[in-house]
Design a protein around this motif. Structure first.
Motif, mmCIF file in Angstrom:
data_model
loop_
_atom_site.group_PDB
_atom_site.id
_atom_site.type_symbol
_atom_site.label_atom_id
_atom_site.label_comp_id
_atom_site.label_asym_id
_atom_site.label_seq_id
_atom_site.Cartn_x
_atom_site.Cartn_y
_atom_site.Cartn_z
ATOM 1 N N ARG A 193 0.825 -1.209 0.000
ATOM 2 C CA ARG A 193 0.000 0.000 0.000
ATOM 3 C C ARG A 193 0.859 1.258 0.000
ATOM 4 N NH1 ARG A 193 -4.788 -2.646 -1.076
ATOM 5 N NH2 ARG A 193 -5.212 -4.230 0.495
ATOM 6 N N ASP A 194 2.046 1.165 0.602
ATOM 7 C CA ASP A 194 2.922 2.345 0.698
ATOM 8 C C ASP A 194 4.176 2.161 -0.153
ATOM 9 O OD1 ASP A 194 3.956 0.309 2.204
ATOM 10 O OD2 ASP A 194 4.566 1.559 3.898
ATOM 11 N N LEU A 253 -1.296 4.222 2.176
ATOM 12 C CA LEU A 253 -0.812 4.694 3.469
ATOM 13 C C LEU A 253 -0.117 6.034 3.297
ATOM 14 C CD1 LEU A 253 0.603 1.371 4.971
ATOM 15 C CD2 LEU A 253 -1.417 2.628 5.737
ATOM 16 N N GLY A 301 1.572 6.667 7.675
ATOM 17 C CA GLY A 301 1.076 5.639 8.567
ATOM 18 C C GLY A 301 -0.429 5.568 8.678
ATOM 19 N N HIS A 302 -1.152 6.448 7.977
ATOM 20 C CA HIS A 302 -2.616 6.457 8.044
ATOM 21 C C HIS A 302 -3.205 5.961 6.721
ATOM 22 C CE1 HIS A 302 -2.607 8.653 11.845
ATOM 23 N NE2 HIS A 302 -1.687 9.447 11.325
ATOM 24 N N ALA A 303 -4.266 5.175 6.829
ATOM 25 C CA ALA A 303 -4.940 4.664 5.640
ATOM 26 C C ALA A 303 -5.888 5.718 5.091
ATOM 27 C CB ALA A 303 -5.710 3.389 5.983
ATOM 28 N N LEU A 318 -11.864 0.262 6.588
ATOM 29 C CA LEU A 318 -10.664 0.984 6.986
ATOM 30 C C LEU A 318 -10.719 2.441 6.548
ATOM 31 C CD1 LEU A 318 -8.081 0.162 8.483
ATOM 32 C CD2 LEU A 318 -7.001 -0.202 6.269
ATOM 33 N N CYS A 372 -12.142 -5.965 10.274
ATOM 34 C CA CYS A 372 -10.928 -5.340 10.794
ATOM 35 C C CYS A 372 -11.334 -4.336 11.856
ATOM 36 C CB CYS A 372 -10.101 -4.687 9.691
ATOM 37 S SG CYS A 372 -10.846 -3.210 8.959
ATOM 38 N N LEU A 388 -8.630 0.458 12.198
ATOM 39 C CA LEU A 388 -7.401 1.225 12.400
ATOM 40 C C LEU A 388 -6.261 0.724 11.524
ATOM 41 C CD1 LEU A 388 -7.500 1.502 16.303
ATOM 42 C CD2 LEU A 388 -8.246 3.209 14.621
ATOM 43 N N GLN A 389 -6.195 -0.587 11.344
ATOM 44 C CA GLN A 389 -5.161 -1.150 10.496
ATOM 45 C C GLN A 389 -5.729 -2.334 9.723
ATOM 46 O OE1 GLN A 389 -1.935 -2.490 12.957
ATOM 47 N NE2 GLN A 389 -3.269 -3.581 14.375
ATOM 48 N N GLU A 390 -5.078 -2.640 8.600
ATOM 49 C CA GLU A 390 -5.603 -3.692 7.744
ATOM 50 C C GLU A 390 -5.545 -5.041 8.447
ATOM 51 O OE1 GLU A 390 -5.323 -5.310 3.160
ATOM 52 O OE2 GLU A 390 -3.723 -4.051 3.943
#
Length: 449
Positions: free
Chosen positions: A110-111, A199, A202-204, A242, A266, A269-271
């Motif tokens: 993702r990043d 990302l 650090g945020h989706a 998410l 989920c 907050l995170q995947e």
């Protein structure tokens, strides 16, 4: 509409026997082929880089452990044909017991930090000077060919995400997907795009195809330029959750383009890929299942339900796996039933309700006009002979004289208790009605009923 079980976290591709047995024993008939099991995002992110020299670096990723330590298979990014050998034991183990109708192609992180998605002069190239998009194209074309040989008719190929404007994203993805169209047509495989997140610090945040209108437009333009219905859409519930999306709106915008839905929970907050209903706080689900079910009903969804519970399955002891798989199958059947609730009503010539309370009331508000019941009945003799929501309330004994092909819908949360009562009376065609995911909301619930 039917249910597919992802093997991730359940089946060991080197020794697939026990995992396949657990899936089959739970009643599943379909399994997905998760190709990222043999070619992870980590491998793709580091495509073209030298092999890790230290064993500790190889331990960061399953594919690199195979490359740096076991060397049982050549890296799929360098030799895509190896995926057939990697999954040989798994597919042979499925033979005659599990069908493989859908596969998921490997994808970049993702990043991703790769520079060769747009820039062709990057030094970070693999064998024969290939950049990452060329490598992904070869992997996906091989995946399409592999799917065709297995009789698998759908391959989820996630869009390419990178920092760029919408026109740049469309240009890169258009060329990439159209480069797969010939192989898809030749092998009878339909390519499904999927909603993505990226990302940022650090945020989706929402990524490519996370906007319903954009996703619908991309699918339509690709089909138009490819000259056929070669592309569709796979809705990833985990990504929607998410990104805090309204799944009702998202599904309605996509409409009939949605051919598969990945059900996974989920924490928002995170995947993660958890069994549905297991990510909850203070008794409330973190995933908006109501919005999802309403949206899929509205758009007439009739595709594949893919259960992905990698994190839940991987964290359970193998000794508990059979019980977990049975619960997973029940969850899949529950979602299928919720989506097909009108099909239950349509199969009967007449309907009778059991229960004269909130659930009966909600049935009448949502379905009473389209599927009017003959009457309702209740165990409370104090209300026999009264009128409730336009229905006469009769005693249970009235159910002994029903017309042919008449369904009895239990409109009460004590389903199993009432079902046992009706079966002891010899009543056939007993069904459950549930108002958890109604087309409209009704907050003014009756008290004391």
């Amino acid at each position: 509409m039917d249910i597919i079980c992802s093997p991730a976290g359940i089946v060991n591709p080197y020794r697939p026997g026990q995992g396949i047995m657990d899936i089959v024993s739970a009643g599943f008939k379909h399994i997905s082929l998760d190709l990222d099991m043999c070619c992870s995002s980590y491998e793709l992110e580091h495509f073209g880089e030298p092999e890790p020299e230290r064993e500790g670096e190889a331990e960061n990723d399953l594919s690199l452990r195979r490359r740096g330590v076991k060397r049982e298979f050549e890296p799929i990014s360098e030799n895509p044909g190896e995926m057939r050998r990697f999954f040989k034991k798994l597919t042979e183990g499925c033979g005659g017991r599990l069908d493989i109708p859908l596969a998921l192609a490997p994808y970049l992180p993702r990043d991703t930090k790769r520079e060769d998605i747009e820039r062709k002069n990057s030094e970070n190239r693999g064998p024969e000077g290939r950049d990452i998009l060329e490598a992904l194209g070869e992997i996906d074309r091989e995946a399409i060919s592999y799917c065709g040989s297995l009789g698998c008719r759908h391959l989820v190929v996630r869009p390419i995400c990178f920092r760029g404007g919408e026109e740049d994203l469309w240009r890169v993805n258009r060329d990439f997907y159209l480069g797969l169209a010939g192989a898809a047509r030749e092998n009878g495989v339909k390519i499904l795009l999927a909603n993505q997140y990226v990302l940022r610090n650090g945020h989706a945040v929402r990524g490519v195809c996370s906007d319903g209108e954009q996703a619908a437009r991309w699918v339509d333009r690709l089909n138009q330029e490819a000259g056929g219905e070669l592309f569709g859409f796979c809705m990833d519930v985990g990504v929607c959750s998410l990104c805090g999306q309204d799944m009702y709106e998202f599904a309605c915008e996509l409409g009939t383009r949605v051919e598969a839905v990945i059900y996974r929970d989920c924490d928002g907050l995170q995947e993660g890929s958890m069994l549905p209903f297991t990510a909850a706080c203070h008794g409330q689900p973190r995933t908006d299942w109501l919005s999802l079910i309403r949206g899929l009903r509205q758009c007439g969804f009739d595709g594949w339900i893919l259960l992905n519970m990698f994190d839940t399955a991987a964290s359970f002891s193998p000794l508990l796996r059979p019980q977990l798989m049975s619960l997973a199958r029940a969850c899949g059947e529950y979602f299928k039933w919720q989506l097909e609730i009108e099909n239950v009503l349509k199969k009967y010539d007449a309907i009778v309700l059991f229960g004269a309370g909130n659930m009966c009331r909600n049935y009448m508000k949502c379905y009473g006009e389209a599927y009017p019941p003959l009457f309702t009945c209740d165990n409370n003799k104090n209300i026999w002979g009264t009128d409730f929501c336009g229905l006469e309330v009769r005693p249970p004994e009235a159910l002994r004289n029903l017309p042919d092909n008449c369904g009895v819908l239990i409109c009460n949360i004590y389903y199993r208790e009432i079902e046992e009562q009706l079966k002891s009376m010899g009543i056939e065609h007993v069904e459950f009605f549930n108002d958890e995911y109604m087309p409209t909301f009704h907050f003014d619930r009756l008290r004391g009923v």
